[in-house]
Design a protein around this motif. Structure first.
Motif, PDB file in Angstrom:
ATOM      1  N   THR A  78     -15.748  -9.048  91.971  1.00 16.62           N
ATOM      2  CA  THR A  78     -15.314  -7.661  92.075  1.00 16.62           C
ATOM      3  C   THR A  78     -14.239  -7.508  93.144  1.00 16.62           C
ATOM      4  N   GLN A  79     -14.427  -8.155  94.284  1.00 16.28           N
ATOM      5  CA  GLN A  79     -13.440  -8.084  95.363  1.00 16.28           C
ATOM      6  C   GLN A  79     -12.114  -8.717  94.936  1.00 16.28           C
ATOM      7  N   THR A  80     -12.185  -9.834  94.249  1.00 19.69           N
ATOM      8  CA  THR A  80     -10.964 -10.493  93.773  1.00 19.69           C
ATOM      9  C   THR A  80     -10.238  -9.609  92.766  1.00 19.69           C
ATOM     10  N   LEU A  81     -10.990  -8.928  91.890  1.00 16.75           N
ATOM     11  CA  LEU A  81     -10.364  -8.005  90.933  1.00 16.75           C
ATOM     12  C   LEU A  81      -9.659  -6.857  91.654  1.00 16.75           C
ATOM     13  N   GLU A  82     -10.273  -6.333  92.694  1.00 19.22           N
ATOM     14  CA  GLU A  82      -9.642  -5.256  93.468  1.00 19.22           C
ATOM     15  C   GLU A  82      -8.343  -5.741  94.100  1.00 19.22           C
ATOM     16  N   ILE A  83      -8.351  -6.944  94.624  1.00 15.57           N
ATOM     17  CA  ILE A  83      -7.140  -7.505  95.218  1.00 15.57           C
ATOM     18  C   ILE A  83      -6.055  -7.671  94.159  1.00 15.57           C
ATOM     19  N   LEU A  84      -6.442  -8.152  92.984  1.00 14.20           N
ATOM     20  CA  LEU A  84      -5.456  -8.318  91.897  1.00 14.20           C
ATOM     21  C   LEU A  84      -4.858  -6.979  91.487  1.00 14.20           C
ATOM     22  N   ARG A  85      -5.691  -5.942  91.409  1.00 17.28           N
ATOM     23  CA  ARG A  85      -5.180  -4.612  91.054  1.00 17.28           C
ATOM     24  C   ARG A  85      -4.198  -4.112  92.106  1.00 17.28           C
ATOM     25  N   HIS A  86      -4.532  -4.381  93.363  1.00 18.32           N
ATOM     26  CA  HIS A  86      -3.631  -3.978  94.448  1.00 18.32           C
ATOM     27  C   HIS A  86      -2.311  -4.750  94.353  1.00 18.32           C
ATOM     28  N   MET A  87      -2.388  -6.047  94.065  1.00 16.85           N
ATOM     29  CA  MET A  87      -1.165  -6.852  93.916  1.00 16.85           C
ATOM     30  C   MET A  87      -0.347  -6.394  92.718  1.00 16.85           C
ATOM     31  N   GLN A  88      -1.026  -5.947  91.673  1.00 14.18           N
ATOM     32  CA  GLN A  88      -0.336  -5.446  90.481  1.00 14.18           C
ATOM     33  C   GLN A  88       0.518  -4.229  90.845  1.00 14.18           C
ATOM     34  N   LYS A  89      -0.049  -3.339  91.654  1.00 16.22           N
ATOM     35  CA  LYS A  89       0.695  -2.152  92.085  1.00 16.22           C
ATOM     36  C   LYS A  89       1.866  -2.539  92.975  1.00 16.22           C
ATOM     37  N   LYS A  91       3.601  -5.348  93.026  1.00 14.96           N
ATOM     38  CA  LYS A  91       4.634  -6.239  92.482  1.00 14.96           C
ATOM     39  C   LYS A  91       5.886  -5.492  92.052  1.00 14.96           C
ATOM     40  N   GLU A  92       5.785  -4.180  91.868  1.00 17.75           N
ATOM     41  CA  GLU A  92       6.946  -3.373  91.494  1.00 17.75           C
ATOM     42  C   GLU A  92       7.859  -3.121  92.695  1.00 17.75           C
ATOM     43  N   THR A  93       7.305  -3.191  93.900  1.00 14.16           N
ATOM     44  CA  THR A  93       8.097  -2.923  95.101  1.00 14.16           C
ATOM     45  C   THR A  93       8.762  -4.201  95.583  1.00 14.16           C
ATOM     46  N   THR A  94       9.714  -4.038  96.511  1.00 14.56           N
ATOM     47  CA  THR A  94      10.394  -5.209  97.076  1.00 14.56           C
ATOM     48  C   THR A  94       9.859  -5.540  98.461  1.00 14.56           C
ATOM     49  N   ALA A  95       9.107  -4.626  99.047  1.00 13.44           N
ATOM     50  CA  ALA A  95       8.568  -4.854 100.387  1.00 13.44           C
ATOM     51  C   ALA A  95       7.387  -5.822 100.319  1.00 13.44           C
ATOM     52  N   PRO A  96       7.319  -6.760 101.266  1.00  7.68           N
ATOM     53  CA  PRO A  96       6.194  -7.684 101.271  1.00  7.68           C
ATOM     54  C   PRO A  96       4.892  -6.974 101.662  1.00  7.68           C
ATOM     55  N   MET A  97       3.807  -7.487 101.178  1.00  7.23           N
ATOM     56  CA  MET A  97       2.491  -6.904 101.451  1.00  7.23           C
ATOM     57  C   MET A  97       1.905  -7.590 102.692  1.00  7.23           C
ATOM     58  N   GLN A  98       1.472  -6.780 103.660  1.00  6.22           N
ATOM     59  CA  GLN A  98       0.840  -7.307 104.876  1.00  6.22           C
ATOM     60  C   GLN A  98      -0.668  -7.421 104.630  1.00  6.22           C
ATOM     61  N   THR A  99      -1.220  -8.575 104.957  1.00  6.63           N
ATOM     62  CA  THR A  99      -2.648  -8.796 104.727  1.00  6.63           C
ATOM     63  C   THR A  99      -3.218  -9.803 105.721  1.00  6.63           C
ATOM     64  N   HIS A 100      -4.513  -9.966 105.658  1.00 15.27           N
ATOM     65  CA  HIS A 100      -5.210 -11.000 106.427  1.00 15.27           C
ATOM     66  C   HIS A 100      -5.940 -11.885 105.426  1.00 15.27           C
ATOM     67  N   TYR A 131      -2.195 -18.511  87.633  1.00 15.85           N
ATOM     68  CA  TYR A 131      -2.216 -17.592  86.494  1.00 15.85           C
ATOM     69  C   TYR A 131      -1.227 -16.472  86.738  1.00 15.85           C
ATOM     70  N   ASP A 132      -0.777 -15.837  85.628  1.00 16.59           N
ATOM     71  CA  ASP A 132      -0.107 -14.545  85.753  1.00 16.59           C
ATOM     72  C   ASP A 132      -1.171 -13.557  86.209  1.00 16.59           C
ATOM     73  N   ILE A 133      -0.755 -12.496  86.867  1.00 14.69           N
ATOM     74  CA  ILE A 133      -1.720 -11.519  87.374  1.00 14.69           C
ATOM     75  C   ILE A 133      -2.545 -10.929  86.224  1.00 14.69           C
ATOM     76  N   ASP A 134      -1.878 -10.624  85.098  1.00 13.56           N
ATOM     77  CA  ASP A 134      -2.600 -10.054  83.954  1.00 13.56           C
ATOM     78  C   ASP A 134      -3.639 -11.035  83.401  1.00 13.56           C
ATOM     79  N   GLU A 135      -3.252 -12.312  83.271  1.00  9.36           N
ATOM     80  CA  GLU A 135      -4.188 -13.323  82.775  1.00  9.36           C
ATOM     81  C   GLU A 135      -5.366 -13.494  83.737  1.00  9.36           C
ATOM     82  N   ALA A 136      -5.067 -13.508  85.027  1.00  5.21           N
ATOM     83  CA  ALA A 136      -6.114 -13.665  86.035  1.00  5.21           C
ATOM     84  C   ALA A 136      -7.075 -12.482  85.990  1.00  5.21           C
TER      85      ALA A 136
END
Length: 195
Positions: A78-89, A91-100, A131-136
């Motif tokens: 479930t946590q990995t799916l949430e991260i993938l959904r966040h990455m999906q959102k 990927k449209e931007t050009t700014a890098p995502m800050q994370t730990h 994987y592609d994000i959608d496939e993952a």
């Protein structure tokens, strides 16, 4: 005729549902139970029932371990799916995502992740695939559904197993009590014969 077929299908579905767990048969008539092959004496019957009880205990241990694994696996998916959904959102931007990200238990590192459409999933057994994000996301959703279904089945099997414990314990008590009554009758007859 149709009712008989429906009833037999329900019985087969129940047996299939708990595949691998033998059903404990309730001993209604101890006398006839002890006349069956292998149950010559109450002690041999009790040993046989105790062996069955120990097998149920072993099955319970295995099923409980599987249940614990699944209960820890579902939140991770479930946590990995949430991260993938966040990455999906993102990927449209050009700014890098800050994370730990976790380096080890309780040790995290700050990271800057550029927008991407690829992710690597750790599959276990030292295997990681890209994987592609959608496939993952599709793979993880399928794994989450499977894990949830397996957890429900496991809980049903554990409930069924608890019923088998109870039946076996009751059978053991009935055979033991029958033997105590038999011995007390023999003792009374011996005392009556002596006097």
């Amino acid at each position: 005729m149709a009712a008989t077929i429906d009833n037999s299908n329900a019985v087969q579905a129940t047996k299939r549902k708990h595949l691998g767990i033998p059903e404990a048969v309730f001993v209604e008539d101890v006398d006839s139970f002890l006349k069956q092959p292998g149950n010559e004496t109450a002690d041999s019957a009790l040993r046989k029932l105790d062996e069955q009880y120990q097998k149920y205990k072993y099955m319970e241990l295995n099923l409980s371990q599987k249940k614990l694994r699944l209960k820890s696996q579902i939140p991770q998916i479930t946590q990995t799916l949430e991260i993938l959904r966040h990455m999906q959102k993102k990927k449209e931007t050009t700014a890098p995502m800050q994370t730990h990200f976790m380096l080890a238990d309780n040790v995290y590192c700050k990271a800057s992740v550029p927008p991407t459409d690829k992710v690597c999933l750790w599959l276990g057994a030292n295997v990681m695939l890209e994987y592609d994000i959608d496939e993952a996301q599709a793979l993880l959703e399928k794994n989450l559904t499977t894990a949830s279904r397996n957890l429900e089945t496991l809980e049903d099997d554990l409930d069924f197993l608890r019923d088998q414990f109870t039946t076996t314990e009751v059978n053991m008590a009935r055979v033991y009590n029958w033997d105590v009554k038999r011995r007390s009758k023999e003792n009374i007859l011996k005392l009556a014969d002596k006097s």
